[in-house]
Design a protein around this motif. Structure first.
Motif, PDB file in Angstrom:
ATOM      1  N   CYS A   1      37.500  71.826  86.952  1.00 51.41           N
ATOM      2  CA  CYS A   1      37.166  70.628  86.178  1.00 51.41           C
ATOM      3  C   CYS A   1      37.399  69.351  86.981  1.00 51.41           C
ATOM      4  O   CYS A   1      36.547  68.451  86.987  1.00 51.41           O
ATOM      5  CB  CYS A   1      37.987  70.597  84.891  1.00 51.41           C
TER       6      CYS A   1
ATOM      7  N   ARG B   1      30.398  65.919  86.712  1.00 47.70           N
ATOM      8  CA  ARG B   1      30.637  66.856  85.617  1.00 47.70           C
ATOM      9  C   ARG B   1      31.824  66.391  84.787  1.00 47.70           C
ATOM     10  O   ARG B   1      32.930  66.235  85.310  1.00 47.70           O
ATOM     11  CB  ARG B   1      30.907  68.266  86.139  1.00 47.70           C
ATOM     12  N   ARG B   2      31.629  66.162  83.510  1.00 40.88           N
ATOM     13  CA  ARG B   2      32.724  65.778  82.632  1.00 40.88           C
ATOM     14  C   ARG B   2      33.360  67.031  82.036  1.00 40.88           C
ATOM     15  O   ARG B   2      32.809  68.127  82.121  1.00 40.88           O
ATOM     16  CB  ARG B   2      32.217  64.863  81.514  1.00 40.88           C
ATOM     17  N   PHE B   3      34.518  66.856  81.411  1.00 38.11           N
ATOM     18  CA  PHE B   3      35.122  67.992  80.712  1.00 38.11           C
ATOM     19  C   PHE B   3      35.940  67.497  79.534  1.00 38.11           C
ATOM     20  O   PHE B   3      36.398  66.344  79.497  1.00 38.11           O
ATOM     21  CB  PHE B   3      35.971  68.851  81.660  1.00 38.11           C
TER      22      PHE B   3
ATOM     23  N   TRP C   1      31.808  59.667  74.558  1.00 44.06           N
ATOM     24  CA  TRP C   1      31.162  60.714  75.333  1.00 44.06           C
ATOM     25  C   TRP C   1      31.014  60.342  76.810  1.00 44.06           C
ATOM     26  O   TRP C   1      30.785  61.195  77.645  1.00 44.06           O
ATOM     27  CB  TRP C   1      29.783  61.026  74.743  1.00 44.06           C
TER      28      TRP C   1
ATOM     29  N   ARG D   1      28.849  69.198  81.059  1.00 46.21           N
ATOM     30  CA  ARG D   1      30.236  69.051  80.623  1.00 46.21           C
ATOM     31  C   ARG D   1      30.858  70.431  80.421  1.00 46.21           C
ATOM     32  O   ARG D   1      30.237  71.338  79.864  1.00 46.21           O
ATOM     33  CB  ARG D   1      30.301  68.269  79.314  1.00 46.21           C
TER      34      ARG D   1
ATOM     35  N   THR E   1      33.633  72.508  78.383  1.00 42.32           N
ATOM     36  CA  THR E   1      34.500  72.495  77.211  1.00 42.32           C
ATOM     37  C   THR E   1      35.494  73.636  77.378  1.00 42.32           C
ATOM     38  O   THR E   1      35.106  74.808  77.408  1.00 42.32           O
ATOM     39  CB  THR E   1      33.710  72.669  75.908  1.00 42.32           C
TER      40      THR E   1
ATOM     41  N   ASN F   1      26.198  72.025  77.977  1.00 37.11           N
ATOM     42  CA  ASN F   1      27.631  72.310  77.940  1.00 37.11           C
ATOM     43  C   ASN F   1      27.911  73.682  78.542  1.00 37.11           C
ATOM     44  O   ASN F   1      27.147  74.627  78.358  1.00 37.11           O
ATOM     45  CB  ASN F   1      28.134  72.262  76.500  1.00 37.11           C
TER      46      ASN F   1
END
Length: 474
Positions: free
Chosen positions: A113, A121-123, A290, A331, A333, A363
């Protein structure tokens, strides 16, 4: 007396004379009668892996997040589910990571991450049970929400998220309401005796109560004028339905009150007692954005029971999903300790449903457990959803496993004998990766003592060199 020396004469072949029974001359001459003249056999590594499973072949392309080194080929190992998907090398972005305590699975998830942030890339971590993701998110300048007794921060399970650009009120409202309904059904079913399914009257009552609480009909559908709602308002309407709700059910208010009494009390359990103040905030905004690179909901202070932890995890998961809905982006999760959900079929079903729409949302679900059997506990319905979650994970990462888990792990994750026998022998930080069923043995590399190491290392308190707290006894 004279002695007579006798000379013995031996017969030997000179070196230059060929010896046909020894084969051709040379340093490593074979012992064959004639030189082999069979043509060379040419085969691909993909075919030869049928006989030699660990034959070093072409690895993954060196694009995306650097993980470490592939053990057999010695090449750098990089992994990015979206990049591999676009190249046709991966069919699903879901990732399953399993390993015994101390094998390195949590460190890998954090590296995946944090390093992915550099690639855009978000998480998000809906439920951080031990609070170990908090320093990671803080170091990245992300958003941390802390829930628990005595904490000032809360979540409103029924908060209205900002409407995405380009979407009308008539399209956004059904999405939000159906999302709320699915969450409430899962929470109520988990709290009902024997986790029974809801009746049609009860499901319809949730829909009519949500519409009545927001007063949508009174404002002509204008979402900007809706009344902010929370779980407390919903409890009042379910325990004492309005005549308008009864009319929509074609029942008198007294009959409807009897039929919605159980679900009203179930939701009331979320606003009273040990869960009071966690999910029933009356503020209309959950302060989730977001656009944040990282988001974590710290629930390390929620220690009442596994049921309470699972309910909070499911709610925070739903809130984050809705806050980020219809804003496609890459992203992760992260569901750490995902095994806590397997006793609750409704919560497993919600997680499974969210993973199945990952292609539309961009996602990638990241499931962390100790062993594969963690996803296969509970009722037959929970086991069904657990197997569905595993099937939707195109990447399986297995750290060290105990010997008594090999048979089930091999059967559920389709490992051959060589791969299964390797699992108990894996060192810390080394894992068997299966990407679209292609095996790789990967060493996760981290600079020991560097900044990343201090963020991802979860075993530092167990080491001899861990500093004692100030004032501690010698």
């Amino acid at each position: 007396m004279s002695t007579r020396r006798q000379a013995s004469v031996g017969w030997a072949l000179p070196d230059r004379v060929p010896r046909p029974w020894l084969g051709p001359p040379g340093r490593r001459a074979g012992r064959v009668l004639h030189r082999m003249t069979l043509p060379a056999h040419v085969e691909s590594t993909a075919q030869l892996r049928g006989m030699f499973p660990w034959l070093a072949g072409v690895g993954l392309p060196t694009a995306g997040t650097y993980i470490g080194q592939e053990r057999f080929s010695g090449s750098p190992f990089c992994f990015d589910p979206w990049r591999l998907y676009s190249l046709g090398l991966l069919h699903d972005a879901g990732i399953f990571i399993a390993g015994v305590i101390g094998s390195g699975k949590s460190a890998l998830a954090k590296s995946l991450c944090t390093r992915g942030v550099a690639f855009g890339r978000r998480f998000a971590v809906p439920g951080d049970i031990r609070g170990e993701w908090v320093p990671v998110v803080q170091a990245l300048g992300g958003r941390v929400l802390r829930l628990g007794p005595g904490m000032t921060e809360r979540l409103n399970a029924l908060a209205m998220p900002p409407k995405p650009d380009g979407m009308t009120d008539d399209r956004w409202w059904p999405i939000v309401r159906s999302h709320w309904e699915e969450l409430l059904v899962a929470l109520v079913r988990t709290l009902l005796p024997e986790q029974r399914a809801l009746t049609m009257d009860e499901r319809t009552a949730l829909e009519t109560a949500l519409t009545t609480a927001t007063r949508r009909h009174d404002v002509g559908g204008d979402l900007s004028r809706l009344r902010p709602i929370h779980l407390g308002l919903l409890v009042d309407l379910l325990l004492d339905p309005t005549p308008d709700m009864a009319e929509q059910h074609h029942l008198d208010p007294a009959t409807l009150r009897d039929r919605t009494h159980d679900i009203g009390l179930a939701i009331r359990a979320l606003t009273r007692g040990s869960l009071a103040g966690l999910l029933d905030d009356d503020r209309p905004d959950n302060q989730l954005d977001w656009r944040d690179a990282a988001t974590v909901v710290d629930i390390s202070r929620v220690k009442t029971s596994d049921t309470a932890v699972a309910l909070v995890m499911a709610t925070t998961q739903s809130v984050i999903e809705l806050a980020f809905a219809h804003r496609p982006g890459h992203r992760f999760t992260v569901y750490d300790e995902a095994w806590r959900l397997n006793r609750f079929p409704a919560l497993m079903a919600r997680t499974n449903a969210g993973q199945k729409v990952s292609r539309a949302t961009g996602n990638a679900t990241l499931l962390l457990c100790h062993r594969a059997t963690d996803m296969l506990g509970g009722t037959p319905e929970s086991q069904f959803h657990g197997r569905a979650l595993l099937a939707d994970c195109g990447t399986r990462i297995l750290y060290r496993q105990r010997s008594d888990q090999l048979a089930v792990t091999a059967a559920e994750l389709h490992l051959d004998d060589n791969q299964a026998c390797l699992l108990p022998l894996l060192e810390q930080g080394t894992a068997l990766w299966k990407v679209n069923d292609q095996p790789y043995l990967v060493d996760h590399l981290v600079l020991r003592g560097g900044r990343e190491w201090h963020l991802i290392d979860t075993d530092q308190t167990m080491r001899d060199d861990y500093p004692e707290p100030t004032g501690a006894a010698p």
